[in-house]
Design an enzyme around this catalytic site. Sequence first.
Site, PDB file in Angstrom:
ATOM      1  CB  VAL A  62     -11.425  16.406  -1.661  1.00  0.00           C
ATOM      2  CG1 VAL A  62     -10.235  16.135  -0.732  1.00  0.00           C
ATOM      3  CG2 VAL A  62     -11.282  15.624  -2.969  1.00  0.00           C
ATOM      4  N   GLY A  63     -12.896  14.705   1.063  1.00  0.00           N
ATOM      5  CA  GLY A  63     -12.983  13.434   1.782  1.00  0.00           C
ATOM      6  C   GLY A  63     -14.134  12.567   1.332  1.00  0.00           C
TER       7      GLY A  63
ATOM      8  CE1 TYR B  85      -2.803   3.679  -1.689  1.00  0.00           C
ATOM      9  CE2 TYR B  85      -4.218   3.944   0.215  1.00  0.00           C
ATOM     10  CZ  TYR B  85      -3.042   3.501  -0.339  1.00  0.00           C
ATOM     11  OH  TYR B  85      -2.100   2.874   0.450  1.00  0.00           O
TER      12      TYR B  85
ATOM     13  CB  SER C 264      -9.999   8.207  -2.570  1.00  0.00           C
ATOM     14  OG  SER C 264      -9.346   8.370  -1.332  1.00  0.00           O
TER      15      SER C 264
ATOM     16  CE1 TYR D 139      10.822  -1.439   4.510  1.00  0.00           C
ATOM     17  CE2 TYR D 139      10.746  -2.444   2.333  1.00  0.00           C
ATOM     18  CZ  TYR D 139      10.098  -1.872   3.419  1.00  0.00           C
ATOM     19  OH  TYR D 139       8.734  -1.730   3.404  1.00  0.00           O
TER      20      TYR D 139
ATOM     21  CG  PHE E 274      -6.923  12.749   2.339  1.00  0.00           C
ATOM     22  CD1 PHE E 274      -7.206  11.536   1.741  1.00  0.00           C
ATOM     23  CD2 PHE E 274      -7.896  13.731   2.322  1.00  0.00           C
ATOM     24  CE1 PHE E 274      -8.418  11.302   1.136  1.00  0.00           C
ATOM     25  CE2 PHE E 274      -9.122  13.517   1.714  1.00  0.00           C
ATOM     26  CZ  PHE E 274      -9.390  12.290   1.128  1.00  0.00           C
ATOM     27  N   GLY E 275      -2.620  11.860   3.127  1.00  0.00           N
ATOM     28  CA  GLY E 275      -1.231  12.248   3.360  1.00  0.00           C
ATOM     29  C   GLY E 275      -0.540  11.357   4.365  1.00  0.00           C
TER      30      GLY E 275
ATOM     31  CD  GLU F  25       6.376  -3.037   1.798  1.00  0.00           C
ATOM     32  OE1 GLU F  25       7.422  -3.066   1.097  1.00  0.00           O
ATOM     33  OE2 GLU F  25       6.267  -2.338   2.815  1.00  0.00           O
TER      34      GLU F  25
ATOM     35  CD  GLN G 165      -0.140   6.202  -2.167  1.00  0.00           C
ATOM     36  OE1 GLN G 165      -0.305   6.667  -1.049  1.00  0.00           O
ATOM     37  NE2 GLN G 165       0.511   5.064  -2.379  1.00  0.00           N
TER      38      GLN G 165
END
Length: 397
Positions: A271-272, A190, A209, A95, A391-392, A137, A207
């Site tokens: 692909v969803g 995912y 799903s 960071y 996605f993405g 995180e 990544q």
Amino acid sequence: MLDSRTIQVIKSTIPLLESAGPALTTHFYQRMFKHNPELKDVFNLAHQHSGGQPAALFNAIAAYAHHIDNLAALGAAVERIAQKHTGFLIKPEQYAIVGGHLLATLQELGGDAVTEEVLTAWEQAYGFLANIFIAREQQIYQSQAEQAGGWLGERRFTISAKTVESSVITSLVLTPTDGKAVKDFIPGQYLSVKLKHPDLAHEEIRQYSLSDAPNGTHYRISVKREEGGQVSNLLHDVLQVGDEIAVIPPAGDFTLQVSEATPVVLISAGVGQTPMQSILNQLLKQKHPSNITWLHACEHGAVHGFKTAVQTQCQQHANLTSYVWYRTPNTSDKLGEDYDFEGQMSLKAIADSLAPSAHYYFCGPIGFMSAIKQQLLELGVTADKMHYEVFGPHAEL
């Protein structure tokens, strides 16, 4: 908390940010990768080349500036990004690197408008937000490691099975090489896989799903072959049963959260359907008593993945109903057997079978999901009953 003067200064820079647009974040990434090339092993370089990642980062920065005096409005976005970050194993010290390049970018592109006061305000604002992400995180990492079958960082998995689901989708079953259990996940999440492509200079993290219900022994991902997609083609054509890959624990905030009394409608295109497969299989595994409706759209039968599996499940479960749309059916595709409607998905055609109390989960291309959201609104479905995955790089509908 940020003081009122800092908030005022940040808001005053909104016109500057908007005038710079995604060019600001494009410059930022170019600068960062030049000075810290090791971060190319973390960021998805395909999204850099497409322009998707710079645009997503710009939208996030602009949203932060707009809501700097009401950060609660960003709560969902913060959680989504924090989940994504754990899939890339982002570390607290990174960071500081990002923050330094962000401030330098503002100074280099902003000219006289970026005064010392502006830089100080953004340094404080960035540091405040970074600490929020770091804390969240660390919670996610700790939870992933402490759960039964969990782990921290990378873990070696073996490809134990590959199944061709359609002309463009292949499923891979991943079993831990150490033979031990794997942590459960929430359907809709995912899995991150880390790969070294022989033609690419840097390691790549992708990544995908999870496409089956949790079982404690292995994971399944279902990957679409992308035209020119080096990683997807590596998974389709090169890696075979017995090969090993590095896997990062499941993550994601798009998750199944319904009571037994809730009807569920699963809507997908292309692909969803992969996260929908996980949700569907979990609902059936738990013997969900309420109605489940499966709605899927694709081009034609050749690209229709999991067709036989869903048809079999419909025969086995009286509360499961399926409707399929083919946009341009092939001559071999049979209406009433392979698909139910021709053209784009229209919910009006089945409106009578959609329960007002149902929760709607949908995933697919942005344009498809925007159209579905609008159709649901027109049918009287409220926003709190809609759940979707993009996605993405993240974008809003």
